[in-house]
Design a protein around this motif. Structure first.
Motif, PDB file in Angstrom:
ATOM      1  N   GLN A   1      -6.022  35.496  61.630  1.00 27.54           N
ATOM      2  CA  GLN A   1      -5.427  34.173  61.697  1.00 27.54           C
ATOM      3  C   GLN A   1      -4.441  33.937  60.554  1.00 27.54           C
ATOM      4  N   VAL A   2      -4.787  34.417  59.375  1.00 31.60           N
ATOM      5  CA  VAL A   2      -3.975  34.110  58.189  1.00 31.60           C
ATOM      6  C   VAL A   2      -2.927  35.191  57.943  1.00 31.60           C
ATOM      7  N   ALA A   3      -3.336  36.455  58.026  1.00 32.42           N
ATOM      8  CA  ALA A   3      -2.403  37.538  57.708  1.00 32.42           C
ATOM      9  C   ALA A   3      -1.456  37.835  58.865  1.00 32.42           C
ATOM     10  N   LYS A   4      -1.764  37.288  60.044  1.00 35.92           N
ATOM     11  CA  LYS A   4      -0.923  37.477  61.228  1.00 35.92           C
ATOM     12  C   LYS A   4      -0.500  38.932  61.408  1.00 35.92           C
ATOM     13  N   PRO A   5      -1.459  39.792  61.701  1.00 33.17           N
ATOM     14  CA  PRO A   5      -1.160  41.227  61.773  1.00 33.17           C
ATOM     15  C   PRO A   5      -0.429  41.632  63.048  1.00 33.17           C
ATOM     16  N   ILE A   6      -0.390  40.733  64.046  1.00 30.85           N
ATOM     17  CA  ILE A   6       0.248  41.119  65.309  1.00 30.85           C
ATOM     18  C   ILE A   6       1.736  40.766  65.226  1.00 30.85           C
ATOM     19  N   VAL A   7       2.565  41.782  65.286  1.00 32.79           N
ATOM     20  CA  VAL A   7       4.004  41.570  65.139  1.00 32.79           C
ATOM     21  C   VAL A   7       4.704  42.042  66.401  1.00 32.79           C
ATOM     22  N   ILE A   8       5.425  41.119  67.045  1.00 34.18           N
ATOM     23  CA  ILE A   8       6.185  41.482  68.249  1.00 34.18           C
ATOM     24  C   ILE A   8       7.641  41.116  68.006  1.00 34.18           C
ATOM     25  N   ASP A   9       8.499  42.103  68.109  1.00 32.30           N
ATOM     26  CA  ASP A   9       9.930  41.906  67.884  1.00 32.30           C
ATOM     27  C   ASP A   9      10.206  41.194  66.565  1.00 32.30           C
ATOM     28  N   GLY A  10       9.498  41.576  65.556  1.00 29.34           N
ATOM     29  CA  GLY A  10       9.785  41.037  64.236  1.00 29.34           C
ATOM     30  C   GLY A  10       9.145  39.690  63.952  1.00 29.34           C
TER      31      GLY A  10
ATOM     32  N   ALA B   1      -6.692  25.128  68.118  1.00 32.87           N
ATOM     33  CA  ALA B   1      -8.150  25.221  68.295  1.00 32.87           C
ATOM     34  C   ALA B   1      -8.846  25.487  66.974  1.00 32.87           C
ATOM     35  N   SER B   2      -8.267  25.056  65.858  1.00 33.11           N
ATOM     36  CA  SER B   2      -8.812  25.436  64.547  1.00 33.11           C
ATOM     37  C   SER B   2     -10.228  24.900  64.343  1.00 33.11           C
ATOM     38  N   VAL B   3     -10.534  23.759  65.003  1.00 33.50           N
ATOM     39  CA  VAL B   3     -11.910  23.257  64.929  1.00 33.50           C
ATOM     40  C   VAL B   3     -12.883  24.332  65.401  1.00 33.50           C
ATOM     41  N   TRP B   4     -12.480  25.008  66.488  1.00 34.76           N
ATOM     42  CA  TRP B   4     -13.361  26.039  67.055  1.00 34.76           C
ATOM     43  C   TRP B   4     -13.445  27.250  66.142  1.00 34.76           C
ATOM     44  N   LEU B   5     -12.335  27.534  65.439  1.00 34.26           N
ATOM     45  CA  LEU B   5     -12.392  28.649  64.487  1.00 34.26           C
ATOM     46  C   LEU B   5     -13.399  28.363  63.384  1.00 34.26           C
ATOM     47  N   TRP B   6     -13.365  27.116  62.891  1.00 32.58           N
ATOM     48  CA  TRP B   6     -14.357  26.755  61.869  1.00 32.58           C
ATOM     49  C   TRP B   6     -15.766  26.875  62.419  1.00 32.58           C
ATOM     50  N   TYR B   7     -15.870  26.496  63.706  1.00 39.60           N
ATOM     51  CA  TYR B   7     -17.170  26.622  64.351  1.00 39.60           C
ATOM     52  C   TYR B   7     -17.626  28.082  64.361  1.00 39.60           C
TER      53      TYR B   7
ATOM     54  N   GLU C   1     -10.596  27.796  79.656  1.00 44.30           N
ATOM     55  CA  GLU C   1      -9.640  26.689  79.549  1.00 44.30           C
ATOM     56  C   GLU C   1      -8.341  27.133  78.889  1.00 44.30           C
ATOM     57  N   ASP C   2      -8.192  28.441  78.625  1.00 42.01           N
ATOM     58  CA  ASP C   2      -6.984  28.949  77.969  1.00 42.01           C
ATOM     59  C   ASP C   2      -6.734  28.323  76.609  1.00 42.01           C
ATOM     60  N   LEU C   3      -7.797  28.072  75.873  1.00 41.40           N
ATOM     61  CA  LEU C   3      -7.628  27.412  74.581  1.00 41.40           C
ATOM     62  C   LEU C   3      -7.781  28.375  73.413  1.00 41.40           C
ATOM     63  N   LEU C   4      -8.165  29.624  73.698  1.00 41.01           N
ATOM     64  CA  LEU C   4      -8.531  30.518  72.605  1.00 41.01           C
ATOM     65  C   LEU C   4      -7.312  31.173  71.966  1.00 41.01           C
ATOM     66  N   LEU C   5      -6.460  31.786  72.786  1.00 40.29           N
ATOM     67  CA  LEU C   5      -5.360  32.572  72.226  1.00 40.29           C
ATOM     68  C   LEU C   5      -4.178  31.690  71.861  1.00 40.29           C
ATOM     69  N   ASN C   6      -3.440  32.147  70.889  1.00 42.22           N
ATOM     70  CA  ASN C   6      -2.222  31.484  70.440  1.00 42.22           C
ATOM     71  C   ASN C   6      -1.198  31.501  71.580  1.00 42.22           C
TER      72      ASN C   6
END
Lengths: 323, 113
Positions: free
Chosen positions: A193-202, A212-218, A264-269
């Motif tokens: 989430q923080v380091a954002k390791p997935i890089v597509i086209d720069g 959905a950050s509430v759920w991440l804390w969960y 519900e399609d709420l998980l992925l960015n």
């Protein structure tokens, strides 16, 4: 009825690498029996056995001499568990992470060679990370295991021998593995989430939907709860019905929200989803997420059933007097 | 530390290597752990059980001793015996020991100069 010799032999063997155990067990038994025989004329069998054990001395010291090990980062008591866990986990986790990352890279349009290289580099990173964190946790356990450090100046007596473990007694290694795995999951959630390791086209993307950050804390809280659960379970020493129920509740508390979020399609960015769609022409999301949801639900069910199974086996052992 | 404690520490250091040599010499006749411990003590080597047994295994690992389980008697026992390598090793150590002994004697008598 377990004899003092059984307890002594166990106390020595537990500190040895597994490949030495089978070999040394008959040897140590023979040594104790010979020494006890030598004292048998002048004492009761029990007293002769005690004298023989006192002669052999502190089992941890004996084990340390057999392993020829000086205590460094991880001592003889924990080293076998550490070795076993790394040998067990690294060959499973590293290839999975590497293949998954290579597959995602390839699906998002990287050339095959580049995808493989990125997979290999992730696999290598996972090996290094796991080795480091596991070693760190074990080294801390080594240094905080105060009961292990022999009281100085006081001669060892057989009364200090540990009881034989109940057949299903949880090992310290299992508890440490649970804690280390929890820490690994926590670090992984934060990292993607923080380091954002997935890089597509720069462009770097976070894996989860920032909305959905509430759920991440969960999820973070739940992982902490799993760690506390593992520690409490180790303190208790064995699975009970209450722990099996708590384990099932924790499993459900993880799987149900995750499956719902996926549905519900709420998980992925969403930005990440769009970027991959643009690369692949879409159609990947539903099958991928369906499989992910299935895996989460499946693991939750297996884990819960496993907890109840262990509680059931333990309850049967307690009903019979321990052998 | 008292005089006696310091002395026993010094003796321990001095004798450490001699136990290996004594084991190799004794085990020209096959023997098992406890009996060997007894023999060594009768000869005046003060060696602890928890030092001797791991030592035997180490010597076996180094190829200086070979071992065999004897199941003929009431209780199975692991018998150790010196290997040809071990014999050569012991001979070399013994030679060294006599040299050291001679030097120390000369020193103690003070006619070294």
């Amino acid at each position: 009825m377990t004899t003092l010799t059984d307890r002594y032999v166990w106390a020595v063997l537990r500190a040895l690498p597994s490949r030495q155990r089978d070999e040394l067990e008959p040897e140590i038994r023979a040594l104790v029996a010979d020494a006890a025989d030598a004292h048998a004329d002048s004492a009761t069998p029990d007293a002769a056995e005690r004298t023989a054990l006192v002669e052999l001395g502190d089992p941890d010291a004996l084990a340390a001499r057999y392993t020829d090990a000086t205590r460094f980062l991880i001592g003889p008591r924990l080293y076998p568990e550490w070795e076993r866990l790394l040998k067990l986990l690294i060959p499973i986790v590293a290839p999975i992470a590497g293949i998954a990352f290579a597959a995602v890279g390839w699906a998002t349009g990287k050339p095959v060679g580049e995808a493989i290289v990125s997979g290999l580099s992730i696999a290598f990173n996972v090996v290094v990370q796991m080795a480091f964190w596991f070693t760190l946790v074990f080294a801390i356990a080594e240094r905080t295991g105060a009961s292990y450090i022999p009281a100085t100046g006081r001669p060892w007596t057989p009364d200090e021998l540990p009881e034989l473990p109940a057949p299903d007694r949880l090992s310290l290694g299992e508890a440490i593995a649970s804690v280390a795995f929890g820490a690994f999951v926590l670090a992984a959630i934060v990292w993607v989430q923080v380091a954002k390791p997935i890089v597509i086209d720069g462009t770097a993307f976070a894996l989860f939907d920032p909305a959905a950050s509430v759920w991440l804390w969960y999820l973070v809280g739940l992982t902490l709860a799993e760690i506390l659960f593992a520690l409490a379970l180790y303190r208790r020493g064995r699975w009970t019905w209450a722990y099996a129920v708590a384990n099932a509740v924790l499993a459900a508390a993880l799987a149900i929200p995750v499956v719902w979020l996926i549905r519900e399609d709420l998980l992925l960015n969403p930005a990440l989803v769009d970027a991959i769609d643009a690369k692949t022409g879409g159609g990947w999301l539903e099958p991928t997420m369906a499989i992910t949801a299935f895996v989460f639900a499946f693991i939750a069910v297996i884990d819960s059933v496993d907890g109840f199974g262990k509680a059931w086996r333990t309850s049967r052992q307690v009903a019979r007097p321990a052998g | 530390m008292t005089f006696d404690e310091i002395l026993s520490g010094g003796q321990q250091e001095l004798r450490r290597g001699t136990v290996v040599l004594a084991c190799l010499l004794l085990l020209r006749t096959p023997g098992y752990g406890y009996a060997l411990l007894d023999q060594l003590r009768d000869l005046g080597f003060s060696v602890d059980a928890n030092t001797l047994y791991p030592l035997l295994r180490r010597l076996e690992g180094q190829g200086l001793l070979v071992s065999e389980w004897n199941t003929q008697e009431a209780r199975p026992r692991k018998f150790y015996r010196v290997s040809p390598d071990g014999e050569r090793h012991a001979a070399a150590l013994f030679e060294d020991w006599t040299r050291v002994d001679a030097s120390l004697r000369r020193l103690a008598q003070g006619d070294d100069a």
